[in-house]
Design a protein around this motif. Structure first.
Motif, PDB file in Angstrom:
ATOM      1  N   TYR A 153       1.355  94.038  19.011  1.00  0.00           N
ATOM      2  CA  TYR A 153      -0.153  94.003  18.639  1.00  0.00           C
ATOM      3  C   TYR A 153      -0.477  92.466  18.526  1.00  0.00           C
ATOM      4  N   PHE A 154      -1.547  92.224  19.524  1.00  0.00           N
ATOM      5  CA  PHE A 154      -1.817  90.780  19.346  1.00  0.00           C
ATOM      6  C   PHE A 154      -3.269  90.317  19.029  1.00  0.00           C
ATOM      7  N   VAL A 155      -3.280  89.431  18.298  1.00  0.00           N
ATOM      8  CA  VAL A 155      -4.873  88.772  18.251  1.00  0.00           C
ATOM      9  C   VAL A 155      -4.795  87.203  18.497  1.00  0.00           C
ATOM     10  N   HIS A 156      -5.295  86.876  19.784  1.00  0.00           N
ATOM     11  CA  HIS A 156      -5.232  85.413  20.080  1.00  0.00           C
ATOM     12  C   HIS A 156      -5.940  84.810  21.113  1.00  0.00           C
ATOM     13  N   SER A 157      -6.518  83.781  21.233  1.00  0.00           N
ATOM     14  CA  SER A 157      -7.258  83.070  22.285  1.00  0.00           C
ATOM     15  C   SER A 157      -6.338  81.981  23.153  1.00  0.00           C
ATOM     16  N   PHE A 193       2.697  87.662  18.886  1.00  0.00           N
ATOM     17  CA  PHE A 193       2.287  89.133  18.344  1.00  0.00           C
ATOM     18  C   PHE A 193       2.729  89.145  16.895  1.00  0.00           C
ATOM     19  N   HIS A 194       2.169  90.295  16.410  1.00  0.00           N
ATOM     20  CA  HIS A 194       2.150  90.526  14.772  1.00  0.00           C
ATOM     21  C   HIS A 194       3.365  91.717  14.680  1.00  0.00           C
ATOM     22  N   PRO A 195       4.507  91.364  14.423  1.00  0.00           N
ATOM     23  CA  PRO A 195       5.577  92.561  14.109  1.00  0.00           C
ATOM     24  C   PRO A 195       5.074  93.343  13.037  1.00  0.00           C
ATOM     25  N   GLU A 196       4.275  92.767  11.860  1.00  0.00           N
ATOM     26  CA  GLU A 196       4.148  93.427  10.799  1.00  0.00           C
ATOM     27  C   GLU A 196       2.926  94.630  11.024  1.00  0.00           C
ATOM     28  N   SER A 198       2.860  96.073  14.356  1.00  0.00           N
ATOM     29  CA  SER A 198       3.220  96.713  15.582  1.00  0.00           C
ATOM     30  C   SER A 198       3.999  97.974  15.396  1.00  0.00           C
ATOM     31  N   ALA A 199       4.058  98.550  14.519  1.00  0.00           N
ATOM     32  CA  ALA A 199       4.556  99.864  14.343  1.00  0.00           C
ATOM     33  C   ALA A 199       6.150 100.014  14.221  1.00  0.00           C
ATOM     34  N   ASP A 200       6.772 100.992  15.026  1.00  0.00           N
ATOM     35  CA  ASP A 200       8.166 101.103  14.948  1.00  0.00           C
ATOM     36  C   ASP A 200       8.838  99.804  15.551  1.00  0.00           C
ATOM     37  N   ALA A 201       8.400  99.498  16.741  1.00  0.00           N
ATOM     38  CA  ALA A 201       8.801  98.340  17.483  1.00  0.00           C
ATOM     39  C   ALA A 201       8.761  96.842  16.590  1.00  0.00           C
ATOM     40  N   GLY A 202       7.520  96.727  16.094  1.00  0.00           N
ATOM     41  CA  GLY A 202       7.541  95.594  15.230  1.00  0.00           C
ATOM     42  C   GLY A 202       8.552  95.680  14.037  1.00  0.00           C
TER      43      GLY A 202
END
Length: 214
Positions: A153-157, A193-196, A198-202
């Motif tokens: 999961y990402f949030v960035h410019s 990305f945000h591992p926290e 990102s579900a199981d992969a994170g």
């Protein structure tokens, strides 16, 4: 084992702490800006969120810049950078007209092209927000049990472009650019990305960080 999450006023501190506690319930996770506690920890997390000028400014205001540089130079204590915590490790960022960063890894932080189009001719969104497949560029213990192409999961410019290919551990292709969304060397691993989130992969990546013995 103690895992210290550096509290300089920026970042998703409590979500990161809860995720690490979930994968390592027997370890002590602390959110702190106390230099002795951070130095004494077995592992350190450098979070970051928002504008990089604010993050660098708050790190300086809380008198933690020197400590972080010391940890990076020591190269023996595992350190995980998250989101802007990854960007801060580079030489400089183009955000806010140019910001000098920590200079641990040679490279820069630049903005996605907000005029880029997808395959259907639709303009790609900037900020890049949501799930994307991360391709592993080099083998690393933190990728253990995570297939290449897994979604995070990402949030960035803005995104990292490392100068040295050896430091580019994972990437995405977005808006006409190859973004190095996982970088590192020695005992440092950092992700855009945000591992926290990102579900199981994170969670698996965080568990790998807790178990990592570089």
């Amino acid at each position: 084992m103690t895992i210290a999450i550096i509290d300089y006023g920026m970042g998703n501190l409590h979500s990161v702490a809860k995720a690490i506690e979930h994968v390592s319930p027997d370890e002590r996770v602390t959110i702190t800006r106390d230099a002795r506690a951070i130095k004494g920890a077995s592992r350190v997390v450098l979070p970051g969120q928002g504008a990089i000028r604010d993050c660098m400014g708050e790190l300086e205001r809380t008198e933690l810049t020197g400590l972080v540089k010391e940890l990076l130079a020591d190269a023996s204590k595992p350190l995980l950078g998250i989101c802007v915590g990854q960007q801060m490790l580079m030489d400089k960022s183009e955000e806010n007209g140019g910001v000098r960063c920590l200079g641990y890894l040679p490279g820069r932080v630049t903005r996605f092209d907000d005029t880029a189009l997808d395959e259907q001719g639709q303009r790609l969104k900037v900020p890049h927000m949501g799930w994307n497949r991360v391709h592993q560029h080099h083998m690393h213990p933190l990728w253990e049990g995570i297939p290449t192409g897994e979604r995070f999961y990402f949030v960035h410019s803005y995104f990292v472009q490392a100068d040295d290919d050896a430091h580019a551990l994972g990437y995405i292709d977005y808006a006409g650019s190859r973004a190095h969304v996982a970088t590192g060397r020695d005992a440092v691993f950092a992700v855009q990305f945000h591992p926290e989130k990102s579900a199981d992969a994170g969670l698996r990546l965080l568990a790998n960080f807790v178990a990592w013995s570089p």
